[in-house]
Scaffold this active site. Structure first.
Site, PDB file in Angstrom:
ATOM      1  N   ILE A 280       0.733  -1.207   0.071  1.00 31.77           N
ATOM      2  CA  ILE A 280      -0.021   0.041  -0.146  1.00 31.77           C
ATOM      3  C   ILE A 280       0.761   1.223   0.015  1.00 31.77           C
ATOM      4  O   ILE A 280       0.355   2.247  -0.157  1.00 31.77           O
ATOM      5  CB  ILE A 280      -0.906  -0.017   1.374  1.00 31.77           C
ATOM      6  CG1 ILE A 280      -0.144   0.177   2.536  1.00 31.77           C
ATOM      7  CG2 ILE A 280      -2.055  -1.091   0.985  1.00 31.77           C
ATOM      8  CD1 ILE A 280      -1.224   0.327   3.575  1.00 31.77           C
TER       9      ILE A 280
ATOM     10  N   TYR B 155       0.291   0.827  18.358  1.00 31.63           N
ATOM     11  CA  TYR B 155      -0.582   0.207  17.369  1.00 31.63           C
ATOM     12  C   TYR B 155      -1.885   0.953  17.337  1.00 31.63           C
ATOM     13  O   TYR B 155      -2.456   1.342  16.430  1.00 31.63           O
ATOM     14  CB  TYR B 155      -0.868  -1.261  17.603  1.00 31.63           C
ATOM     15  CG  TYR B 155      -1.781  -1.861  17.028  1.00 31.63           C
ATOM     16  CD1 TYR B 155      -2.029  -2.108  15.561  1.00 31.63           C
ATOM     17  CD2 TYR B 155      -3.176  -2.489  17.748  1.00 31.63           C
ATOM     18  CE1 TYR B 155      -3.343  -2.590  14.998  1.00 31.63           C
ATOM     19  CE2 TYR B 155      -4.180  -3.106  17.367  1.00 31.63           C
ATOM     20  CZ  TYR B 155      -4.410  -3.128  15.692  1.00 31.63           C
ATOM     21  OH  TYR B 155      -5.132  -3.648  15.089  1.00 31.63           O
TER      22      TYR B 155
ATOM     23  N   LEU C 268      -4.531 -14.943  21.383  1.00 32.15           N
ATOM     24  CA  LEU C 268      -4.659 -16.039  22.370  1.00 32.15           C
ATOM     25  C   LEU C 268      -5.430 -17.268  22.007  1.00 32.15           C
ATOM     26  O   LEU C 268      -4.719 -18.488  22.359  1.00 32.15           O
ATOM     27  CB  LEU C 268      -5.503 -15.229  23.598  1.00 32.15           C
ATOM     28  CG  LEU C 268      -5.803 -15.943  24.822  1.00 32.15           C
ATOM     29  CD1 LEU C 268      -4.569 -16.338  25.614  1.00 32.15           C
ATOM     30  CD2 LEU C 268      -7.199 -15.548  25.886  1.00 32.15           C
TER      31      LEU C 268
ATOM     32  N   ASP D 162      -1.158  -2.902  27.710  1.00 31.01           N
ATOM     33  CA  ASP D 162      -2.607  -3.859  27.800  1.00 31.01           C
ATOM     34  C   ASP D 162      -3.602  -3.394  28.761  1.00 31.01           C
ATOM     35  O   ASP D 162      -3.360  -3.439  30.009  1.00 31.01           O
ATOM     36  CB  ASP D 162      -2.031  -5.153  28.206  1.00 31.01           C
ATOM     37  CG  ASP D 162      -1.762  -6.243  27.025  1.00 31.01           C
ATOM     38  OD1 ASP D 162      -1.905  -5.774  25.900  1.00 31.01           O
ATOM     39  OD2 ASP D 162      -1.193  -7.307  27.551  1.00 31.01           O
TER      40      ASP D 162
END
Length: 328
Positions: A52, A141, A188, A282
């Protein structure tokens, strides 16, 4: 419709491409195969290998045929890696998407469904999380995806560009012949199923002191088929709406320990656990409110129960290694 699916050699992009084809649409998949697999591209789809960030290749593609729009999945997705190498995520996810948008604008392609993430919310003030909650990512992210959402807001306002931003929660499960196959794997449920298959000794649980009932993180798991259906609904809605932002989730939260227990019941294997320290970035709890897309677009989940999601992944999981071998 004729649609371009970026990142269509991956888990979610490939599933969406397959669903579009089953519904009679034409699909071209555009992927650089840095994490996707050629064998995950649906057989009926045209495949174009490309990045991209390659403006000239995108311009050539958009000028050579007519697309009704783009479904954009091409991105790096590992939150943990983004906290070690944030520059990769801003280059690939943010700058790469800007290149795609510039090419779309220059070539008159005016509709996009963007694969966003619940990571744009960061640590929520309350749950379930609504679309109007504060956007405060706790990892690079999530920030890289939020930058794209901010770009889309301005491009929509100034150019009338139509887009839907779908903020995923944890995607899991599989459809017939197609499931999760990241390499390396960090999600996970497939990691747990690797333990059940004897591919790993145990499953690591990162953090046991979160402010949750059992001390482990709580996440919302959405089946990939339900997620794929939401993409098609959102794209169709862009025919008469110019800007859509939706959470896509189950609306229920399950702790890491609950997911492990569910996998033990589904697979019949003990699945040993190794306790580890928390990972940076997290959040303790991420649970979606998907009421908005249900109300506005009539979206409904076919998979509400965690064990049904895990069971579909378990049925697929042994095929993962056959598929990865075919991609070498």
């Amino acid at each position: 419709m004729n649609l371009l699916v970026t990142g269509g050699a991956g888990y979610v992009g490939g599933t969406v491409a397959e669903l579009l084809l089953r519904k009679g649409h034409e699909v071209a998949v555009y992927d650089n195969l840095c994490h996707g697999h050629r064998s995950m591209v649906p057989k009926q789809a045209e495949f174009i290998e490309g990045d991209i960030a390659d403006r000239s290749k995108l311009d050539q593609l958009f000028s050579s045929r007519t697309f009704d729009g783009v479904m954009h999945f091409a991105a790096l997705i590992e939150a943990g890696e983004s906290m070690r190498r944030p520059e990769l995520y801003f280059r690939s996810n943010s700058a790469g998407t800007l290149t795609l948008l510039e090419s779309m604008l220059a070539n008159g392609v005016r509709r996009l469904v963007f694969s966003s993430t619940a990571a744009v919310y960061g640590e929520p003030e309350s749950t379930p999380i609504r679309e109007d909650a504060p956007l405060r990512p706790t990892n690079a992210y999530g920030e890289s995806k939020l930058l794209v959402e901010q770009m889309l807001t301005w491009i929509n306002r100034i150019h009338g560009f139509r887009y839907a931003s779908l903020r995923y929660f944890n995607v899991a499960g599989a459809i017939e012949g197609r499931g999760e196959a990241h390499e390396p794997e960090s999600h996970l449920i497939p990691l747990i199923l690797d333990v059940a298959l004897g591919k790993r000794k145990n499953i690591k649980v990162f953090g046991r002191d979160y402010p949750t009932p059992d001390g482990t993180c709580i996440r919302d798991y959405i089946h990939v088929q339900d997620l794929a259906e939401a993409h098609l609904l959102a794209f169709e809605a862009l025919a008469d709406r110019d800007r859509l932002i939706y959470n896509i989730g189950n609306g229920q939260g399950f702790s890491i320990r609950e997911v492990i227990e569910s996998a033990r019941r589904v697979t019949g294997h003990p699945i040993p656990v190794e306790e580890a320290e928390r990972r940076p970035g997290d959040p303790a709890v991420l649970i979606a409110s998907a009421e908005k897309i249900e109300r506005e677009l009539g979206w409904r989940r076919a998979f509400d129960k965690l064990e049904d999601i895990v069971a579909s992944a378990w049925k697929w999981h042994p095929q993962r290694y056959t598929m990865l071998g075919a991609s070498q």
